[in-house]
Write a protein that holds these residues in place. Structure first.
Motif, PDB file in Angstrom:
ATOM      1  N   SER A 252       0.783  -1.396  -0.085  1.00 42.79           N
ATOM      2  CA  SER A 252      -0.062  -0.171   0.107  1.00 42.79           C
ATOM      3  C   SER A 252       0.951   1.429  -0.040  1.00 42.79           C
ATOM      4  O   SER A 252       0.361   2.317  -0.558  1.00 42.79           O
ATOM      5  N   VAL A 253       1.905   1.192   0.687  1.00 37.68           N
ATOM      6  CA  VAL A 253       2.885   2.212   0.738  1.00 37.68           C
ATOM      7  C   VAL A 253       3.363   2.865  -0.494  1.00 37.68           C
ATOM      8  O   VAL A 253       3.419   1.928  -1.646  1.00 37.68           O
ATOM      9  N   ALA A 254       3.802   4.143  -0.702  1.00 35.49           N
ATOM     10  CA  ALA A 254       4.347   4.671  -1.963  1.00 35.49           C
ATOM     11  C   ALA A 254       5.896   4.137  -2.209  1.00 35.49           C
ATOM     12  O   ALA A 254       6.502   3.844  -1.036  1.00 35.49           O
ATOM     13  N   PHE A 255       6.568   4.608  -3.066  1.00 36.32           N
ATOM     14  CA  PHE A 255       8.080   4.298  -3.522  1.00 36.32           C
ATOM     15  C   PHE A 255       8.795   5.111  -2.170  1.00 36.32           C
ATOM     16  O   PHE A 255       8.632   6.103  -1.937  1.00 36.32           O
ATOM     17  N   GLY A 256       9.710   4.103  -1.834  1.00 34.01           N
ATOM     18  CA  GLY A 256      10.736   4.778  -0.839  1.00 34.01           C
ATOM     19  C   GLY A 256      10.479   5.005   0.349  1.00 34.01           C
ATOM     20  O   GLY A 256      11.142   5.510   1.147  1.00 34.01           O
ATOM     21  N   ALA A 257       9.192   4.390   0.836  1.00 32.37           N
ATOM     22  CA  ALA A 257       8.691   4.413   2.092  1.00 32.37           C
ATOM     23  C   ALA A 257       9.566   3.723   3.235  1.00 32.37           C
ATOM     24  O   ALA A 257      10.372   2.771   2.916  1.00 32.37           O
ATOM     25  N   ARG A 258       9.548   3.948   4.425  1.00 31.92           N
ATOM     26  CA  ARG A 258      10.270   3.218   5.433  1.00 31.92           C
ATOM     27  C   ARG A 258       9.312   2.683   6.486  1.00 31.92           C
ATOM     28  O   ARG A 258       8.144   3.335   6.718  1.00 31.92           O
ATOM     29  N   ILE A 259       9.471   1.879   6.814  1.00 31.28           N
ATOM     30  CA  ILE A 259       8.493   0.924   7.750  1.00 31.28           C
ATOM     31  C   ILE A 259       9.227   0.490   9.127  1.00 31.28           C
ATOM     32  O   ILE A 259      10.348  -0.082   9.164  1.00 31.28           O
ATOM     33  N   VAL A 260       8.521   0.892  10.112  1.00 30.72           N
ATOM     34  CA  VAL A 260       9.009   0.390  11.617  1.00 30.72           C
ATOM     35  C   VAL A 260       8.377  -0.602  12.254  1.00 30.72           C
ATOM     36  O   VAL A 260       7.008  -0.486  12.402  1.00 30.72           O
ATOM     37  N   MET A 261       8.587  -2.319  12.241  1.00 27.98           N
ATOM     38  CA  MET A 261       7.791  -2.982  12.954  1.00 27.98           C
ATOM     39  C   MET A 261       8.022  -2.968  14.391  1.00 27.98           C
ATOM     40  O   MET A 261       9.143  -3.360  14.979  1.00 27.98           O
ATOM     41  N   GLY A 262       6.960  -2.506  15.090  1.00 34.33           N
ATOM     42  CA  GLY A 262       6.794  -2.657  16.521  1.00 34.33           C
ATOM     43  C   GLY A 262       5.939  -3.342  17.056  1.00 34.33           C
ATOM     44  O   GLY A 262       6.175  -3.660  18.380  1.00 34.33           O
ATOM     45  N   GLY A 263       5.033  -3.759  16.527  1.00 29.24           N
ATOM     46  CA  GLY A 263       4.041  -4.831  16.962  1.00 29.24           C
ATOM     47  C   GLY A 263       4.768  -6.073  17.245  1.00 29.24           C
ATOM     48  O   GLY A 263       5.638  -6.395  16.445  1.00 29.24           O
ATOM     49  N   TYR A 264       3.970  -6.832  18.240  1.00 26.58           N
ATOM     50  CA  TYR A 264       4.943  -7.849  18.797  1.00 26.58           C
ATOM     51  C   TYR A 264       4.110  -8.953  17.885  1.00 26.58           C
ATOM     52  O   TYR A 264       2.843  -9.683  19.007  1.00 26.58           O
ATOM     53  N   CYS A 265       4.473  -9.646  17.096  1.00 23.30           N
ATOM     54  CA  CYS A 265       3.783 -10.811  16.197  1.00 23.30           C
ATOM     55  C   CYS A 265       4.528 -11.972  16.604  1.00 23.30           C
ATOM     56  O   CYS A 265       5.710 -12.100  16.296  1.00 23.30           O
ATOM     57  N   MET A 266       3.630 -13.085  16.918  1.00 24.88           N
ATOM     58  CA  MET A 266       4.452 -14.370  17.451  1.00 24.88           C
ATOM     59  C   MET A 266       4.028 -15.581  16.493  1.00 24.88           C
ATOM     60  O   MET A 266       4.184 -16.697  16.747  1.00 24.88           O
ATOM     61  N   GLU A 267       3.431 -14.901  15.276  1.00 27.28           N
ATOM     62  CA  GLU A 267       2.949 -16.274  14.379  1.00 27.28           C
ATOM     63  C   GLU A 267       3.875 -15.805  13.004  1.00 27.28           C
ATOM     64  O   GLU A 267       4.494 -14.979  12.831  1.00 27.28           O
ATOM     65  N   ALA A 268       3.705 -17.154  12.369  1.00 29.42           N
ATOM     66  CA  ALA A 268       4.774 -17.034  11.328  1.00 29.42           C
ATOM     67  C   ALA A 268       3.915 -16.131  10.249  1.00 29.42           C
ATOM     68  O   ALA A 268       2.768 -16.080  10.105  1.00 29.42           O
ATOM     69  N   ASP A 269       4.914 -15.365   9.396  1.00 28.13           N
ATOM     70  CA  ASP A 269       4.071 -14.334   8.430  1.00 28.13           C
ATOM     71  C   ASP A 269       5.122 -14.534   7.040  1.00 28.13           C
ATOM     72  O   ASP A 269       6.171 -14.939   7.184  1.00 28.13           O
ATOM     73  N   SER A 270       4.496 -13.962   6.028  1.00 33.46           N
ATOM     74  CA  SER A 270       5.210 -14.013   4.778  1.00 33.46           C
ATOM     75  C   SER A 270       5.036 -12.759   4.185  1.00 33.46           C
ATOM     76  O   SER A 270       3.730 -11.781   4.439  1.00 33.46           O
ATOM     77  N   LEU A 271       5.872 -12.399   3.438  1.00 37.20           N
ATOM     78  CA  LEU A 271       5.800 -11.298   2.407  1.00 37.20           C
ATOM     79  C   LEU A 271       6.531 -11.290   1.291  1.00 37.20           C
ATOM     80  O   LEU A 271       7.399 -12.449   1.003  1.00 37.20           O
ATOM     81  N   PHE A 272       5.985 -10.629   0.069  1.00 40.13           N
ATOM     82  CA  PHE A 272       6.754 -10.776  -0.938  1.00 40.13           C
ATOM     83  C   PHE A 272       7.951  -9.856  -1.024  1.00 40.13           C
ATOM     84  O   PHE A 272       7.658  -8.633  -1.209  1.00 40.13           O
ATOM     85  N   VAL A 273       8.894 -10.418  -1.163  1.00 44.54           N
ATOM     86  CA  VAL A 273      10.106  -9.377  -1.298  1.00 44.54           C
ATOM     87  C   VAL A 273      10.454  -8.673  -2.474  1.00 44.54           C
ATOM     88  O   VAL A 273      10.885  -7.448  -2.399  1.00 44.54           O
TER      89      VAL A 273
END
Length: 344
Positions: A252-273
């Motif tokens: 959803s974010v625009a080109f060049g955005a920065r993301i800080v992961m602060g939420g504590y997720c203890m489940e396996a997650d996936s992302l498209f590199v």
């Protein structure tokens, strides 16, 4: 001592041995302690937290659920004494808080999540004397207990390396998200957009310093925002810990955005590199607070720059801990319930 403790995934209230300070330990009588969602995790998924720590490295690997442990890592207490040979940096009778870490005697434990380092849901704690931060005597105990949760948000805020050119978005307005907003505000960052499903939390985000708060079901927080001159957030703080949310942000974010992961997720997650690479995104993984964050949080609460009073709901004794932990995830639950372990 009287304490509310967890044993085999159940909250019990009863007597446990008083902790005995060794060298480098401060013996502290707890005056107030906040309830955090991390404690609730141990009521329904405690062994999973322990197993993940054993598998990937983490501070909970040594915790034994078959033995009682006293939670509570958002505390303020009164120094009673020190162990033999200690440096005794804060005089007995003074109030203190600390980063909830014990590093003395060759150990490295999280206070409240170790069988031998009881937390603030008990009458007494052992704190690392090198971690002590003296609390102003006139500061209300319950406000002082908010130092640690605020400090977590301050750490996350600075982890994004924000600049005056950024438009920040904070997703999830529980204690961590509200602390991030406070941290950004202290650094002079504007505008700040907050996103949460719950109206009360959005109102708290505005009170904490957000410029606009949106319901993601009615307005995308990632798109250009008309009320902000169509500015689009380029620095996103994920403070919800929900599986799949990181990938949603990446998409959803625009080109060049920065993301800080602060939420504590203890489940396996996936992302498209692939998606993240095409947008040249940067992802920071935030951790726990450091001493500098605790000191800034305490000063900001004490001098009124950050008003944490609206965070505090009920003040309970030890007998109320079990029900409070069970109910704290609901949308109408206060940001923090505080425990006075001197009361049953």
């Amino acid at each position: 001592m009287k304490a509310a403790y967890i044993l085999n995934g159940t909250v019990e209230v009863g007597d446990l041995p008083d902790p005995v300070p060794g060298k480098g330990h401060a013996l502290v009588r707890t005056r107030s302690c906040g309830l955090c969602a991390s404690e609730a995790h141990f009521l329904h998924a405690g062994q999973n937290v322990i197993d993940l720590s054993k598998q990937f490295g983490g501070p909970y690997a040594a915790l034994d659920q078959s033995r009682p442990f006293v939670p509570g890592h958002e505390y303020v207490g009164e120094v009673i004494d020190y162990g033999p040979g200690s440096k005794r940096p804060v005089k007995p009778g003074r109030k203190v808080t600390s980063v909830p870490i014990m590093r003395q005697s060759g150990s490295h434990s999280v206070i409240g999540f170790n069988n031998d380092c009881p937390g603030g849901f008990g009458e007494y704690m052992l704190l690392d004397e090198d971690m002590l931060i003296e609390v102003p005597s006139g500061l209300d105990d319950d406000l002082a207990a908010m130092t640690e949760p605020l400090a977590v948000g301050l750490e996350h805020a600075r982890r994004g390396i924000p600049t005056k050119e950024d438009c920040a978005l904070v997703i999830g307005c529980g204690a961590i998200g509200l602390g991030v907003i406070a941290g950004l505000k202290l650094m002079g960052i504007a505008p700040i957009v907050a996103a949460d499903y719950h109206e009360d939390r959005r109102a708290q985000a505005i009170a904490m310093g957000a410029d606009i708060a949106v319901d993601p079901r009615t307005l995308s927080p990632y798109a250009p925002i008309p009320d902000l001159g169509n500015r689009q957030p380029n620095l996103v703080y994920e403070c919800a810990g929900v599986p799949g949310l990181l990938q949603q942000i990446i998409q959803s974010v625009a080109f060049g955005a920065r993301i800080v992961m602060g939420g504590y997720c203890m489940e396996a997650d996936s992302l498209f590199v692939f998606a993240a690479q095409n947008k040249r995104l940067t992802v920071h993984f935030a951790g726990g607070e450091e001493a500098q964050d605790m000191e800034l949080a305490l000063r900001s609460i004490a001098d009124g720059r950050v008003d944490v009073l609206p965070w505090i709901g009920a003040r309970i004794g030890l007998s109320g801990v079990g029900s409070a932990l069970a109910e704290m995830s609901g949308p109408l639950a206060p940001v923090r319930t505080v425990v006075d372990p001197r009361r049953l």
